[in-house]
Scaffold this motif. Structure first.
Motif, mmCIF file in Angstrom:
data_model
loop_
_atom_site.group_PDB
_atom_site.id
_atom_site.type_symbol
_atom_site.label_atom_id
_atom_site.label_comp_id
_atom_site.label_asym_id
_atom_site.label_seq_id
_atom_site.Cartn_x
_atom_site.Cartn_y
_atom_site.Cartn_z
ATOM 1 N N GLY A 105 5.267 -0.841 7.891
ATOM 2 C CA GLY A 105 5.576 0.240 6.979
ATOM 3 C C GLY A 105 5.920 1.510 7.713
ATOM 4 O O GLY A 105 6.263 1.494 8.907
ATOM 5 N N THR A 106 5.817 2.623 6.985
ATOM 6 C CA THR A 106 6.154 3.927 7.555
ATOM 7 C C THR A 106 5.121 4.965 7.152
ATOM 8 O O THR A 106 4.451 4.835 6.129
ATOM 9 N N ARG A 107 5.022 5.996 7.986
ATOM 10 C CA ARG A 107 4.215 7.178 7.688
ATOM 11 C C ARG A 107 5.090 8.381 7.982
ATOM 12 O O ARG A 107 5.574 8.528 9.117
ATOM 13 N N ASN A 108 5.332 9.190 6.978
ATOM 14 C CA ASN A 108 6.230 10.348 7.112
ATOM 15 C C ASN A 108 7.547 9.973 7.794
ATOM 16 O O ASN A 108 8.051 10.688 8.657
ATOM 17 N N GLY A 109 8.089 8.817 7.415
ATOM 18 C CA GLY A 109 9.387 8.377 7.917
ATOM 19 C C GLY A 109 9.361 7.672 9.257
ATOM 20 O O GLY A 109 10.381 7.139 9.691
ATOM 21 N N GLN A 110 8.225 7.617 9.920
ATOM 22 C CA GLN A 110 8.114 6.940 11.208
ATOM 23 C C GLN A 110 7.561 5.537 11.002
ATOM 24 O O GLN A 110 6.601 5.349 10.246
ATOM 25 N N ALA A 111 8.138 4.560 11.703
ATOM 26 C CA ALA A 111 7.675 3.177 11.587
ATOM 27 C C ALA A 111 6.278 3.026 12.179
ATOM 28 O O ALA A 111 5.980 3.573 13.249
ATOM 29 N N ILE A 112 5.436 2.301 11.468
ATOM 30 C CA ILE A 112 4.089 1.987 11.961
ATOM 31 C C ILE A 112 4.234 0.929 13.049
ATOM 32 O O ILE A 112 4.884 -0.098 12.837
ATOM 33 N N ASP A 113 3.639 1.193 14.228
ATOM 34 C CA ASP A 113 3.756 0.268 15.361
ATOM 35 C C ASP A 113 2.845 -0.947 15.224
ATOM 36 O O ASP A 113 3.201 -2.037 15.667
ATOM 37 N N GLY A 114 1.661 -0.766 14.659
ATOM 38 C CA GLY A 114 0.774 -1.916 14.527
ATOM 39 C C GLY A 114 -0.617 -1.528 14.085
ATOM 40 O O GLY A 114 -0.990 -0.358 14.044
ATOM 41 N N LEU A 115 -1.378 -2.546 13.757
ATOM 42 C CA LEU A 115 -2.763 -2.401 13.338
ATOM 43 C C LEU A 115 -3.643 -2.269 14.577
ATOM 44 O O LEU A 115 -3.411 -2.940 15.582
ATOM 45 N N LEU A 116 -4.649 -1.404 14.513
ATOM 46 C CA LEU A 116 -5.624 -1.293 15.589
ATOM 47 C C LEU A 116 -6.745 -2.304 15.351
ATOM 48 O O LEU A 116 -7.152 -2.539 14.211
ATOM 49 N N ALA A 117 -7.253 -2.892 16.414
ATOM 50 C CA ALA A 117 -8.351 -3.855 16.304
ATOM 51 C C ALA A 117 -9.576 -3.181 15.698
ATOM 52 O O ALA A 117 -9.793 -1.971 15.867
ATOM 53 N N VAL A 157 1.368 14.275 3.915
ATOM 54 C CA VAL A 157 1.491 12.940 4.479
ATOM 55 C C VAL A 157 1.880 11.976 3.359
ATOM 56 O O VAL A 157 1.365 12.082 2.243
ATOM 57 N N THR A 158 2.805 11.067 3.665
ATOM 58 C CA THR A 158 3.139 9.960 2.766
ATOM 59 C C THR A 158 3.282 8.711 3.624
ATOM 60 O O THR A 158 3.908 8.753 4.692
ATOM 61 N N ALA A 159 2.688 7.637 3.180
ATOM 62 C CA ALA A 159 2.759 6.373 3.913
ATOM 63 C C ALA A 159 2.872 5.233 2.909
ATOM 64 O O ALA A 159 2.345 5.309 1.800
ATOM 65 N N SER A 160 3.575 4.181 3.320
ATOM 66 C CA SER A 160 3.683 2.989 2.476
ATOM 67 C C SER A 160 4.050 1.803 3.350
ATOM 68 O O SER A 160 4.569 1.965 4.452
ATOM 69 N N GLY A 161 3.767 0.620 2.832
ATOM 70 C CA GLY A 161 4.097 -0.591 3.576
ATOM 71 C C GLY A 161 3.384 -1.804 3.035
ATOM 72 O O GLY A 161 2.982 -1.843 1.869
ATOM 73 N N ILE A 162 3.203 -2.776 3.918
ATOM 74 C CA ILE A 162 2.608 -4.066 3.565
ATOM 75 C C ILE A 162 1.413 -4.336 4.483
ATOM 76 O O ILE A 162 1.506 -4.186 5.699
ATOM 77 N N PHE A 186 0.842 -1.183 0.000
ATOM 78 C CA PHE A 186 0.000 0.000 0.000
ATOM 79 C C PHE A 186 0.881 1.237 0.000
ATOM 80 O O PHE A 186 2.021 1.220 0.472
ATOM 81 N N SER A 187 0.350 2.292 -0.564
ATOM 82 C CA SER A 187 1.009 3.598 -0.475
ATOM 83 C C SER A 187 -0.056 4.664 -0.682
ATOM 84 O O SER A 187 -1.041 4.451 -1.385
ATOM 85 N N TYR A 188 0.140 5.770 -0.011
ATOM 86 C CA TYR A 188 -0.751 6.905 -0.214
ATOM 87 C C TYR A 188 -0.029 8.188 0.159
ATOM 88 O O TYR A 188 0.973 8.183 0.890
ATOM 89 N N SER A 189 -0.548 9.274 -0.371
ATOM 90 C CA SER A 189 -0.013 10.601 -0.024
ATOM 91 C C SER A 189 -1.123 11.624 -0.191
ATOM 92 O O SER A 189 -2.094 11.403 -0.913
ATOM 93 N N GLY A 190 -0.961 12.732 0.489
ATOM 94 C CA GLY A 190 -1.940 13.805 0.399
ATOM 95 C C GLY A 190 -1.446 15.022 1.149
ATOM 96 O O GLY A 190 -0.371 15.009 1.759
ATOM 97 N N GLY A 191 -2.239 16.065 1.092
ATOM 98 C CA GLY A 191 -1.869 17.311 1.754
ATOM 99 C C GLY A 191 -3.048 17.898 2.506
ATOM 100 O O GLY A 191 -4.206 17.677 2.144
#
Length: 189
Positions: free
Chosen positions: A71-83, A46-51, A32-37
């Motif tokens: 993945g990452t969002r604006n260079g920060q690692a995504i910690d996890g999926l929310l239930a 914002v820019t995010a990408s990952g699996i 996945f990847s997305y970006s916007g302003g």
């Protein structure tokens, strides 16, 4: 090539093609990847990408349930999926058609901030870090990562076609060598 070899080649090729076309019955992975302003501040992007990892495909709902994210969002690692149901009624469903997510979307966390990506007339990301942030997304992509069975199927078909061409060329050369002298030999004419 004799009939038995042709039959075996046809059956093997058909099996490889059908295997590679089957919908996954186990967990699947998607890039996945997305970006916007931000509408109010064009410098806030914002820019995010990952699996995205999903459970098995559910034909009844034409969807997968997202069970993990990296993945990452604006260079920060995504910690996890929310239930499901924990942030803006997220359901963590991924659809095969358009849109890829519904109005509930999928949600994840980075540090103390939760994010939800969903579709309402367009793709949007909402974040909450004590206050809400929102980004209409100008690009959004989710693509399947081919399963190893698909890759093996494609490689098998390629190998079978190559072997068939090599065998055809070898048969042609063998037949040419078996012709009587003077026939097919331009040097002796």
């Amino acid at each position: 090539m004799n009939f038995e070899k042709k039959l075996a080649l046809t059956i093997t090729s058909t099996a490889c093609i059908l295997t590679s076309m089957m919908a996954p019955v186990s967990a699947a992975k998607f890039k996945f990847s997305y970006s916007g302003g931000n509408v109010l501040n064009p410098n806030d992007v914002v820019t995010a990408s990952g699996i995205l990892t999903t459970s098995a495909y559910d034909p009844a709902t034409n969807s997968y349930e997202i069970i993990d994210i990296t993945g990452t969002r604006n260079g920060q690692a995504i910690d996890g999926l929310l239930a499901s149901g924990t942030f803006l009624d997220n359901n963590n469903l991924l659809f095969t058609g358009f849109p890829k997510v519904d109005e509930f979307g999928f949600a994840y966390i980075i540090g103390e901030t939760s994010y939800n990506v969903f579709y309402t007339y367009d793709y949007v990301e909402i974040g909450q870090q004590g206050f809400f942030t929102g980004y209409p997304l100008t690009s959004f992509s989710i693509t399947p990562i081919p399963e190893s069975s698909l890759i093996i199927g494609i490689l098998s078909v390629t190998a079978l076609v190559t072997i068939n061409k090599i065998n055809a060329r070898s048969a042609h050369l063998r037949n040419k060598r078996q012709l009587p002298l003077g026939i097919g030999d331009k040097g002796n004419a």
